[in-house]
Design an enzyme around this catalytic site. Structure first.
Site, PDB file in Angstrom:
ATOM      1  N   GLY A 111      -4.486  11.939  10.392  1.00 11.51           N
ATOM      2  CA  GLY A 111      -3.188  12.370   9.873  1.00 11.51           C
ATOM      3  C   GLY A 111      -3.404  13.100   8.573  1.00 11.51           C
ATOM      4  O   GLY A 111      -3.503  14.316   8.524  1.00 11.51           O
ATOM      5  N   SER A 112      -3.542  12.329   7.502  1.00 12.63           N
ATOM      6  CA  SER A 112      -3.690  12.934   6.179  1.00 12.63           C
ATOM      7  C   SER A 112      -5.062  13.569   5.954  1.00 12.63           C
ATOM      8  O   SER A 112      -5.209  14.437   5.100  1.00 12.63           O
ATOM      9  CB  SER A 112      -3.456  11.861   5.106  1.00 12.63           C
ATOM     10  OG  SER A 112      -2.161  11.311   5.235  1.00 12.63           O
ATOM     11  N   GLY A 132      27.306  -4.479   5.019  1.00 16.14           N
ATOM     12  CA  GLY A 132      27.219  -5.815   5.627  1.00 16.14           C
ATOM     13  C   GLY A 132      26.866  -5.719   7.101  1.00 16.14           C
ATOM     14  O   GLY A 132      26.080  -4.871   7.516  1.00 16.14           O
ATOM     15  N   GLN A 187      31.275  -6.995  -9.336  1.00 17.25           N
ATOM     16  CA  GLN A 187      30.211  -6.445 -10.178  1.00 17.25           C
ATOM     17  C   GLN A 187      28.910  -6.223  -9.404  1.00 17.25           C
ATOM     18  O   GLN A 187      28.193  -5.240  -9.634  1.00 17.25           O
ATOM     19  CB  GLN A 187      29.962  -7.383 -11.371  1.00 17.25           C
ATOM     20  CG  GLN A 187      29.085  -6.745 -12.445  1.00 17.25           C
ATOM     21  CD  GLN A 187      28.855  -7.686 -13.605  1.00 17.25           C
ATOM     22  OE1 GLN A 187      28.399  -8.811 -13.420  1.00 17.25           O
ATOM     23  NE2 GLN A 187      29.186  -7.246 -14.816  1.00 17.25           N
ATOM     24  N   GLU A 199      -3.995  15.655  14.234  1.00 15.26           N
ATOM     25  CA  GLU A 199      -4.584  15.379  15.542  1.00 15.26           C
ATOM     26  C   GLU A 199      -4.436  13.886  15.817  1.00 15.26           C
ATOM     27  O   GLU A 199      -4.162  13.115  14.892  1.00 15.26           O
ATOM     28  CB  GLU A 199      -6.060  15.805  15.551  1.00 15.26           C
ATOM     29  CG  GLU A 199      -6.227  17.310  15.378  1.00 15.26           C
ATOM     30  CD  GLU A 199      -7.669  17.790  15.476  1.00 15.26           C
ATOM     31  OE1 GLU A 199      -8.575  16.945  15.618  1.00 15.26           O
ATOM     32  OE2 GLU A 199      -7.877  19.019  15.399  1.00 15.26           O
ATOM     33  N   PRO A 200      -4.599  13.449  17.084  1.00 11.23           N
ATOM     34  CA  PRO A 200      -4.374  12.037  17.405  1.00 11.23           C
ATOM     35  C   PRO A 200      -5.198  11.070  16.556  1.00 11.23           C
ATOM     36  O   PRO A 200      -4.738   9.981  16.223  1.00 11.23           O
ATOM     37  CB  PRO A 200      -4.774  11.946  18.883  1.00 11.23           C
ATOM     38  CG  PRO A 200      -4.539  13.315  19.416  1.00 11.23           C
ATOM     39  CD  PRO A 200      -4.864  14.258  18.299  1.00 11.23           C
ATOM     40  N   GLU A 221       4.845  15.389   5.736  1.00 12.97           N
ATOM     41  CA  GLU A 221       4.226  16.281   4.730  1.00 12.97           C
ATOM     42  C   GLU A 221       3.348  15.514   3.749  1.00 12.97           C
ATOM     43  O   GLU A 221       3.282  15.821   2.563  1.00 12.97           O
ATOM     44  CB  GLU A 221       5.288  17.081   3.940  1.00 12.97           C
ATOM     45  CG  GLU A 221       6.306  17.813   4.782  1.00 12.97           C
ATOM     46  CD  GLU A 221       5.733  19.006   5.524  1.00 12.97           C
ATOM     47  OE1 GLU A 221       4.517  19.223   5.474  1.00 12.97           O
ATOM     48  OE2 GLU A 221       6.502  19.713   6.179  1.00 12.97           O
ATOM     49  N   GLU A 233       1.074   7.722  -0.496  1.00 12.05           N
ATOM     50  CA  GLU A 233      -0.260   7.502  -1.070  1.00 12.05           C
ATOM     51  C   GLU A 233      -0.979   8.828  -1.309  1.00 12.05           C
ATOM     52  O   GLU A 233      -1.657   9.013  -2.330  1.00 12.05           O
ATOM     53  CB  GLU A 233      -1.091   6.600  -0.136  1.00 12.05           C
ATOM     54  CG  GLU A 233      -0.626   5.158  -0.086  1.00 12.05           C
ATOM     55  CD  GLU A 233       0.715   4.953   0.609  1.00 12.05           C
ATOM     56  OE1 GLU A 233       1.420   3.978   0.273  1.00 12.05           O
ATOM     57  OE2 GLU A 233       1.073   5.764   1.498  1.00 12.05           O
TER      58      GLU A 233
END
Length: 401
Positions: free
Chosen positions: A135-136, A355, A295, A131-132, A379, A383
């Site tokens: 999140g988690s 580059g 290298q 929802e706005p 998903e 964290e």
């Protein structure tokens, strides 16, 4: 066939499916992906091709018209598709999570009604938790469903729906306090509703609005939207599984499988970045020789290849664990965390190898550089993965003193 990211022990059928998908990616996706991505254009021709291949029914059981394949087969197909263009794997993944939740948790009537049409690709799925304001923190969901006779009335605003516009079936997680006394744990008063709608934007059914596409840094082509419910009436027989209060567990089961998918996407994008980097390093000359012979560049290629290989191995392990019927939240969290972090690093190294040209929209690596960050948050953030991993490790290695 490339040396990296091989998977031992595949059946002839699995190898044939993967070979077909890789061929499709090389011929139908890679040549057009960057152009479509820059236009933020939905890849209709690609989606139609995947529908023809039966990819939308890959893990749906054969009795419903699907191919009845394993999570491993599916994850390896996603890896190939993301190697071509990550957005396309998102279109399939959200559809697949809804099909998986229906297969695992749906009533017989719900399975019979939706799964055959989902296997054919005629019904496209999306799912909605965020929802706005969150999140988690899924337990903080405020969207509500209130019973009214044989229906529920849904109100609230959802965010970050992949396939929000193009889908015609959305699994929506809301709070439903019916039968759950005051003080019930938040995750025990959530319900998943199966919401059918018309594809498109605006009011797509009475009480349901999809405002439009969210303009994003990357992950273009696929539509990411909000979803606004204002007096949306849903029949009681469209509660997933037929009983309220189980939505959190149903969604987490789907997301666990989704984490394997995001790991697979990270593997695919990293493989493509490595391919672009190792190819460019052999063509570009500085100080009288190809930069691949310096290298400093060889060290970069060595690190990139090792990360591609490690991420693939962890993703395969997480998928096989789920297929065996075992709990795989630890392995899925580890695979998602490692693959997304390594993907970002491999893409950045390929970008550095290019580059100044890496900054040019003419080169494919520019697109990958904008796509990789989405995997760090999709998903569940890195964290959140580390929290899941940490908790599971403490369960597994409980101090016995």
């Amino acid at each position: 066939m490339a040396r990296l990211a091989q998977t031992a022990g595949l059946t002839d059928v699995q190898q044939e499916i993967l070979s077909t998908v890789r061929d499709f990616v090389d011929k139908e996706i890679i040549p057009v992906a960057t152009e479509l991505e820059h236009r933020d254009e939905y890849p209709q021709a690609i989606v139609d091709g995947l529908k023809e291949l039966g990819l939308f029914g890959l893990m749906i059981p054969e009795e419903y018209g699907g191919l009845g394949e394993s999570l491993l087969t599916y994850a390896l197909c996603v890896e190939e598709i993301a190697r071509g263009w990550m957005s396309v794997s998102g279109i399939i993944n959200t559809h697949f999570i809804v099909a998986y939740m229906l297969k695992q948790h749906g009533t017989q009537e719900q399975k019979d009604h939706f799964l055959p049409r989902m296997a054919a690709g005629d019904v496209r799925g999306a799912f909605s938790m965020s929802e706005p304001a969150l999140g988690s923190d899924v337990s903080a969901i405020t969207s509500k469903a209130v019973r009214d006779g044989d229906e529920y009335v849904l109100n609230g605003q959802k965010m970050w729906l992949t396939n929000g516009g193009t889908s015609n079936l959305v699994a929506v997680l809301v709070r439903s306090d019916e039968g759950h006394p005051e003080g019930t744990a938040p995750h025990k008063s959530m319900t998943t509703f199966l919401v059918e709608k018309e594809p498109g934007f605006g009011e797509v059914r009475p009480g349901l609005t999809i405002p439009g596409k969210i303009d994003k840094m990357g992950y273009k082509g696929v539509d990411t939207t909000e979803l606004i419910m204002d007096g949306l009436r849903i029949p009681a027989d469209r509660v997933l599984g037929g009983a309220t209060g189980r939505g959190f567990y149903q969604m987490m089961d789907g997301v666990e499988v989704g984490r394997v998918n995001v790991a697979a996407r990270g593997c695919g994008v990293a493989q493509r970045a490595f391919e672009l980097g190792v190819s460019y390093a052999q063509q570009r000359h500085t100080f009288g020789k190809p930069i691949a012979q310096h290298q400093a560049i060889q060290f970069k290629l060595a690190e990139m290849a090792t990360k591609v290989e490690a991420a693939h191995a962890m993703m395969v392990n997480a998928a096989r664990k789920k297929d065996s019927g075992e709990r795989n939240d630890l392995e899925a969290g580890m695979a998602k965390y490692l693959a997304s972090e390594y993907c970002k690093e491999v893409v950045e190294d390929a970008f550095r190898i290019h580059g100044g040209y890496g900054f040019s929209k003419e080169y494919e690596i520019e697109r990958l550089y904008r796509e990789a960050p989405m995997l760090l948050i999709g998903e569940g953030t890195a964290e959140i993965q580390k929290m899941i991993i940490g908790r599971r490790l403490l369960e597994e290695y409980k101090f016995q003193g």
